[in-house]
Design a protein around this motif. Structure first.
Motif, PDB file in Angstrom:
ATOM      1  N   UNK A  83       0.813  -1.211   0.000  1.00 59.81           N
ATOM      2  CA  UNK A  83       0.000   0.000   0.000  1.00 59.81           C
ATOM      3  C   UNK A  83       0.851   1.268   0.000  1.00 59.81           C
ATOM      4  N   UNK A  84       2.169   1.126  -0.034  1.00 55.97           N
ATOM      5  CA  UNK A  84       3.052   2.286  -0.115  1.00 55.97           C
ATOM      6  C   UNK A  84       3.986   2.127  -1.308  1.00 55.97           C
ATOM      7  N   UNK A  85       4.399   3.265  -1.846  1.00 54.06           N
ATOM      8  CA  UNK A  85       5.313   3.274  -2.991  1.00 54.06           C
ATOM      9  C   UNK A  85       6.432   4.268  -2.722  1.00 54.06           C
ATOM     10  N   UNK A  86       7.594   3.939  -3.218  1.00 54.34           N
ATOM     11  CA  UNK A  86       8.785   4.757  -2.992  1.00 54.34           C
ATOM     12  C   UNK A  86       8.953   5.772  -4.111  1.00 54.34           C
ATOM     13  N   UNK A  87       9.199   7.013  -3.761  1.00 50.65           N
ATOM     14  CA  UNK A  87       9.450   8.082  -4.722  1.00 50.65           C
ATOM     15  C   UNK A  87      10.957   8.250  -4.865  1.00 50.65           C
ATOM     16  N   UNK A  88      11.462   8.022  -6.059  1.00 52.83           N
ATOM     17  CA  UNK A  88      12.897   8.105  -6.313  1.00 52.83           C
ATOM     18  C   UNK A  88      13.426   9.529  -6.203  1.00 52.83           C
ATOM     19  N   UNK A  89      12.586  10.520  -6.387  1.00 54.56           N
ATOM     20  CA  UNK A  89      13.033  11.911  -6.296  1.00 54.56           C
ATOM     21  C   UNK A  89      13.170  12.354  -4.844  1.00 54.56           C
ATOM     22  N   UNK A  90      12.159  12.134  -4.057  1.00 54.43           N
ATOM     23  CA  UNK A  90      12.153  12.635  -2.680  1.00 54.43           C
ATOM     24  C   UNK A  90      12.792  11.670  -1.692  1.00 54.43           C
ATOM     25  N   UNK A  91      12.825  10.389  -2.038  1.00 56.42           N
ATOM     26  CA  UNK A  91      13.330   9.389  -1.104  1.00 56.42           C
ATOM     27  C   UNK A  91      12.332   9.052  -0.017  1.00 56.42           C
ATOM     28  N   UNK A  92      11.066   9.368  -0.254  1.00 54.35           N
ATOM     29  CA  UNK A  92      10.017   9.120   0.732  1.00 54.35           C
ATOM     30  C   UNK A  92       9.007   8.117   0.184  1.00 54.35           C
ATOM     31  N   UNK A  93       8.232   7.548   1.093  1.00 56.99           N
ATOM     32  CA  UNK A  93       7.184   6.611   0.724  1.00 56.99           C
ATOM     33  C   UNK A  93       5.841   7.337   0.697  1.00 56.99           C
ATOM     34  N   UNK A  94       4.993   6.944  -0.250  1.00 56.13           N
ATOM     35  CA  UNK A  94       3.675   7.558  -0.415  1.00 56.13           C
ATOM     36  C   UNK A  94       2.622   6.471  -0.540  1.00 56.13           C
ATOM     37  N   UNK A 110      13.850   7.140 -16.712  1.00 57.44           N
ATOM     38  CA  UNK A 110      12.735   7.630 -15.895  1.00 57.44           C
ATOM     39  C   UNK A 110      12.546   6.698 -14.710  1.00 57.44           C
ATOM     40  N   UNK A 111      12.265   7.290 -13.563  1.00 58.03           N
ATOM     41  CA  UNK A 111      12.078   6.533 -12.333  1.00 58.03           C
ATOM     42  C   UNK A 111      10.730   6.871 -11.721  1.00 58.03           C
ATOM     43  N   UNK A 112      10.168   5.960 -10.915  1.00 54.54           N
ATOM     44  CA  UNK A 112       8.877   6.217 -10.275  1.00 54.54           C
ATOM     45  C   UNK A 112       8.950   7.391  -9.295  1.00 54.54           C
ATOM     46  N   UNK A 113       8.007   8.314  -9.454  1.00 55.51           N
ATOM     47  CA  UNK A 113       7.916   9.465  -8.556  1.00 55.51           C
ATOM     48  C   UNK A 113       6.461   9.663  -8.148  1.00 55.51           C
ATOM     49  N   UNK A 114       6.268  10.333  -7.041  1.00 52.98           N
ATOM     50  CA  UNK A 114       4.903  10.600  -6.576  1.00 52.98           C
ATOM     51  C   UNK A 114       4.226  11.600  -7.504  1.00 52.98           C
ATOM     52  N   UNK A 115       2.928  11.690  -7.390  1.00 52.02           N
ATOM     53  CA  UNK A 115       2.142  12.613  -8.204  1.00 52.02           C
ATOM     54  C   UNK A 115       2.615  14.049  -7.969  1.00 52.02           C
ATOM     55  N   UNK A 116       2.822  14.416  -6.716  1.00 47.69           N
ATOM     56  CA  UNK A 116       3.252  15.769  -6.378  1.00 47.69           C
ATOM     57  C   UNK A 116       4.605  16.094  -7.011  1.00 47.69           C
ATOM     58  N   UNK A 117       5.567  15.203  -6.856  1.00 47.45           N
ATOM     59  CA  UNK A 117       6.908  15.491  -7.367  1.00 47.45           C
ATOM     60  C   UNK A 117       6.983  15.392  -8.886  1.00 47.45           C
ATOM     61  N   UNK A 118       6.137  14.604  -9.498  1.00 43.93           N
ATOM     62  CA  UNK A 118       6.110  14.600 -10.957  1.00 43.93           C
ATOM     63  C   UNK A 118       5.644  15.957 -11.463  1.00 43.93           C
ATOM     64  N   UNK A 119       4.606  16.487 -10.852  1.00 47.69           N
ATOM     65  CA  UNK A 119       4.111  17.811 -11.240  1.00 47.69           C
ATOM     66  C   UNK A 119       5.174  18.878 -10.976  1.00 47.69           C
TER      67      UNK A 119
END
Length: 84
Positions: free
Chosen positions: A4-15, A39-48
């Motif tokens: 239920x959590x995913x890692x954001x490669x940009x921020x280094x945080x889980x979402x 390209x790496x997986x990023x959260x919706x916020x950091x992609x924007x």
């Protein structure tokens, strides 16, 4: 829970899966330091955020990684054009 959590490669945080849809984007630091354009997986916020900042001249490549100017021929031309 782990799914239920995913890692954001940009921020280094889980979402949560609502905030991270497995969208991908290039990571500026990986380009500057590793010449990695994947390209790496990023959260919706950091992609924007990365999309909005893509055209902003915020990064001084020569200050962060001056070896790129010696290794990448295109940078030599860019440096000359900027000085003119």
């Amino acid at each position: 829970m782990a799914k239920s959590v995913r890692y954001c490669e940009y921020s280094g945080k889980y979402f949560c899966t609502l905030c991270h849809k497995n969208d991908k984007h290039v990571i500026p630091a990986r380009i500057i330091f590793d010449w990695d354009f994947k390209s790496y997986p990023v959260s919706v916020f950091y992609k924007q955020f990365l999309k909005e900042m893509a055209c902003e001249p915020l990064i001084d490549i020569q200050a962060l990684n001056p070896q790129l100017y010696a290794q990448v021929a295109e940078f030599k031309y860019i440096r000359v054009a900027r000085r003119q």
